[in-house]
Design a protein around this motif. Structure first.
Motif, PDB file in Angstrom:
ATOM      1  N   ILE A 109      -5.021  -0.359   0.338  1.00 60.39           N
ATOM      2  CA  ILE A 109      -4.561  -0.954   1.594  1.00 60.39           C
ATOM      3  C   ILE A 109      -3.787  -2.215   1.256  1.00 60.39           C
ATOM      4  N   VAL A 110      -2.535  -2.257   1.649  1.00 58.81           N
ATOM      5  CA  VAL A 110      -1.648  -3.374   1.334  1.00 58.81           C
ATOM      6  C   VAL A 110      -0.956  -3.838   2.612  1.00 58.81           C
ATOM      7  N   PRO A 111      -0.394  -5.045   2.612  1.00 58.17           N
ATOM      8  CA  PRO A 111       0.307  -5.534   3.800  1.00 58.17           C
ATOM      9  C   PRO A 111       1.524  -4.677   4.143  1.00 58.17           C
ATOM     10  N   ASP A 112       1.836  -4.623   5.435  1.00 63.43           N
ATOM     11  CA  ASP A 112       3.070  -3.961   5.876  1.00 63.43           C
ATOM     12  C   ASP A 112       4.238  -4.945   5.829  1.00 63.43           C
ATOM     13  N   VAL A 113       4.371  -5.632   4.725  1.00 57.41           N
ATOM     14  CA  VAL A 113       5.494  -6.531   4.467  1.00 57.41           C
ATOM     15  C   VAL A 113       5.969  -6.250   3.052  1.00 57.41           C
TER      16      VAL A 113
ATOM     17  N   ARG B 178       6.607  -0.650   0.368  1.00 56.05           N
ATOM     18  CA  ARG B 178       5.262  -0.078   0.325  1.00 56.05           C
ATOM     19  C   ARG B 178       4.963   0.676  -0.982  1.00 56.05           C
ATOM     20  N   PRO B 179       5.820   1.583  -1.453  1.00 58.23           N
ATOM     21  CA  PRO B 179       5.497   2.263  -2.715  1.00 58.23           C
ATOM     22  C   PRO B 179       5.275   1.295  -3.871  1.00 58.23           C
ATOM     23  N   THR B 180       6.086   0.242  -3.931  1.00 58.12           N
ATOM     24  CA  THR B 180       5.930  -0.740  -5.007  1.00 58.12           C
ATOM     25  C   THR B 180       4.637  -1.518  -4.841  1.00 58.12           C
ATOM     26  N   GLN B 181       4.296  -1.873  -3.592  1.00 56.06           N
ATOM     27  CA  GLN B 181       3.030  -2.571  -3.349  1.00 56.06           C
ATOM     28  C   GLN B 181       1.837  -1.727  -3.780  1.00 56.06           C
ATOM     29  N   LEU B 182       1.864  -0.447  -3.454  1.00 58.11           N
ATOM     30  CA  LEU B 182       0.749   0.428  -3.810  1.00 58.11           C
ATOM     31  C   LEU B 182       0.618   0.567  -5.329  1.00 58.11           C
ATOM     32  N   GLU B 183       1.755   0.609  -6.029  1.00 58.64           N
ATOM     33  CA  GLU B 183       1.720   0.670  -7.485  1.00 58.64           C
ATOM     34  C   GLU B 183       1.156  -0.622  -8.062  1.00 58.64           C
TER      35      GLU B 183
ATOM     36  N   VAL C 121      -0.056 -10.525  -2.771  1.00 58.31           N
ATOM     37  CA  VAL C 121      -0.257  -9.106  -3.073  1.00 58.31           C
ATOM     38  C   VAL C 121      -1.254  -8.512  -2.089  1.00 58.31           C
ATOM     39  N   THR C 122      -2.245  -9.324  -1.713  1.00 51.04           N
ATOM     40  CA  THR C 122      -3.229  -8.936  -0.719  1.00 51.04           C
ATOM     41  C   THR C 122      -3.705 -10.175   0.004  1.00 51.04           C
TER      42      THR C 122
ATOM     43  N   ARG D 257      -2.140 -17.930  10.768  1.00 47.48           N
ATOM     44  CA  ARG D 257      -2.592 -16.691  11.376  1.00 47.48           C
ATOM     45  C   ARG D 257      -1.404 -15.749  11.411  1.00 47.48           C
ATOM     46  N   VAL D 258      -1.693 -14.475  11.187  1.00 46.13           N
ATOM     47  CA  VAL D 258      -0.647 -13.464  11.065  1.00 46.13           C
ATOM     48  C   VAL D 258      -1.020 -12.258  11.918  1.00 46.13           C
ATOM     49  N   ARG D 259      -0.090 -11.338  12.019  1.00 47.09           N
ATOM     50  CA  ARG D 259      -0.369 -10.101  12.736  1.00 47.09           C
ATOM     51  C   ARG D 259      -1.234  -9.186  11.869  1.00 47.09           C
ATOM     52  N   PRO D 260      -2.086  -8.370  12.497  1.00 50.66           N
ATOM     53  CA  PRO D 260      -3.003  -7.526  11.707  1.00 50.66           C
ATOM     54  C   PRO D 260      -2.315  -6.666  10.656  1.00 50.66           C
ATOM     55  N   LYS D 261      -1.114  -6.147  10.953  1.00 52.80           N
ATOM     56  CA  LYS D 261      -0.420  -5.291   9.988  1.00 52.80           C
ATOM     57  C   LYS D 261       0.020  -6.075   8.750  1.00 52.80           C
ATOM     58  N   ASN D 262       0.050  -7.390   8.873  1.00 51.85           N
ATOM     59  CA  ASN D 262       0.397  -8.223   7.732  1.00 51.85           C
ATOM     60  C   ASN D 262      -0.735  -8.274   6.724  1.00 51.85           C
ATOM     61  N   ILE D 263      -1.921  -7.829   7.126  1.00 54.79           N
ATOM     62  CA  ILE D 263      -3.083  -7.827   6.243  1.00 54.79           C
ATOM     63  C   ILE D 263      -3.408  -6.409   5.785  1.00 54.79           C
ATOM     64  N   ALA D 264      -3.592  -5.527   6.743  1.00 54.12           N
ATOM     65  CA  ALA D 264      -3.970  -4.142   6.445  1.00 54.12           C
ATOM     66  C   ALA D 264      -2.901  -3.220   7.006  1.00 54.12           C
ATOM     67  N   GLY D 265      -1.929  -2.908   6.178  1.00 55.51           N
ATOM     68  CA  GLY D 265      -0.813  -2.083   6.625  1.00 55.51           C
ATOM     69  C   GLY D 265      -1.131  -0.603   6.606  1.00 55.51           C
TER      70      GLY D 265
END
Length: 295
Positions: A250-254, A257-262, A239-240, A29-37
């Motif tokens: 929508i990507v994790p806040d881990v 971020r710019p690279t994750q979105l790409e 990645v998700t 289990r993780v914090r919500p921002k770890n899923i939907a940043g």
């Protein structure tokens, strides 16, 4: 605790790739921002979060191929929930415990799970690690004697002064008898891989392709499985946590971020080029259903 869950995709009628199996080797289990940043700095939500996600699976994958069976990721070590000194001491160890909590029962252990599907560790031809975080590289010690592929950029984290700051626990990753083979992707002119422009073809036959999917970690990579007359699969690590979030950006806040979105954009573009592509994430509860769905 429920019994360990697993699912398998039947072998295609033709081609070198056989059945693909997803094994649940623990839960997290993780914090919500770890899923939907939303772009919130990781340290901030680590300090302030008050809620947890539901318990999510920790999946690893077994890919049957005529040239040998391949393991993708190794899952979380049971030692992480039984040994009090598993994590770093002091504030850094506190951060680890604030960000994620794990359940790994004896029946969840990787070696047990592999044996139960008829693919003991001794039968593996090689393993691939999507990235070196604890719940993906936690059981590399069980792979002594098995070649382990890791991206060169990810392996470079082990040479940092404090790899733990990157989510990497070198004391558990640098295991006796384990040999890491660095992966360097090469440019490809395959039009179906245009969103990435580079890959590493594991067997040189176009069926098991490692593609760079950085962002969550610098060297994260995913495995594209081409299966003849069966839908292709993309194993994406972290990645998700929910494949339906990628088209929405929508990507994790881990991570970066710019690279994750790409990376998310490239995966969505790949889906448009490979109709029927199934994106299978390590902690997505929908992974087992998606894998087992009829061709």
């Amino acid at each position: 605790m429920p019994a360990p869950a697993r699912a398998s995709s039947p072998a295609p009628s033709a081609g070198p790739v056989g059945a693909v199996h997803a094994l649940t080797v623990g839960r997290v289990r993780v914090r919500p921002k770890n899923i939907a940043g939303t772009g919130t700095p990781m340290l901030w939500w680590t300090l302030t979060a008050r809620t947890w996600s539901d318990w999510l699976p920790v999946h690893v994958f077994v890919v049957e191929h005529e040239r040998g069976t391949v393991l993708f990721d190794t899952g979380q070590s049971r030692a992480s929930v039984t040994e009090p000194d598993y994590y770093p001491r002091g504030p850094l160890g506190w951060v680890y415990r604030r960000q994620a909590a794990f359940r790994v029962e004896p029946e969840d252990e990787l070696v047990t799970q592999l044996a139960e599907i008829g693919h003991p560790v001794s039968s593996l031809s090689l393993a691939v690690i999507s990235h070196l975080h604890q719940d993906h590289a936690g059981n590399v010690a069980a792979l002594a004697g098995t070649p382990v592929l890791v991206s060169a950029a990810e392996l470079a984290l082990l040479d940092e002064r404090t790899p733990e700051l990157h989510g990497v626990l070198p004391a558990h990753v640098r295991a006796p008898g384990v040999t890491f083979t660095p992966v360097h992707v090469a440019p490809t002119d395959d039009p179906l891989l245009a969103p990435f422009g580079a890959d590493h073809d594991i067997h040189g036959d176009g069926t098991l392709l490692l593609v760079p999917t950085p962002g969550h970690s610098p060297g994260s990579m995913s495995l594209l499985i081409r299966r003849g007359d069966a839908p292709p699969l993309l194993l994406v690590g972290d990645v998700t946590y929910d494949h339906t979030l990628l088209p929405r950006g929508i990507v994790p806040d881990v991570g970066d971020r710019p690279t994750q979105l790409e990376t998310a954009r490239r995966i969505v573009a790949l889906q448009s080029l490979l109709p029927g592509l199934r994106v299978l994430a390590a902690h997505d509860p929908a992974t087992l259903t998606a894998l087992a769905a009829p061709h």
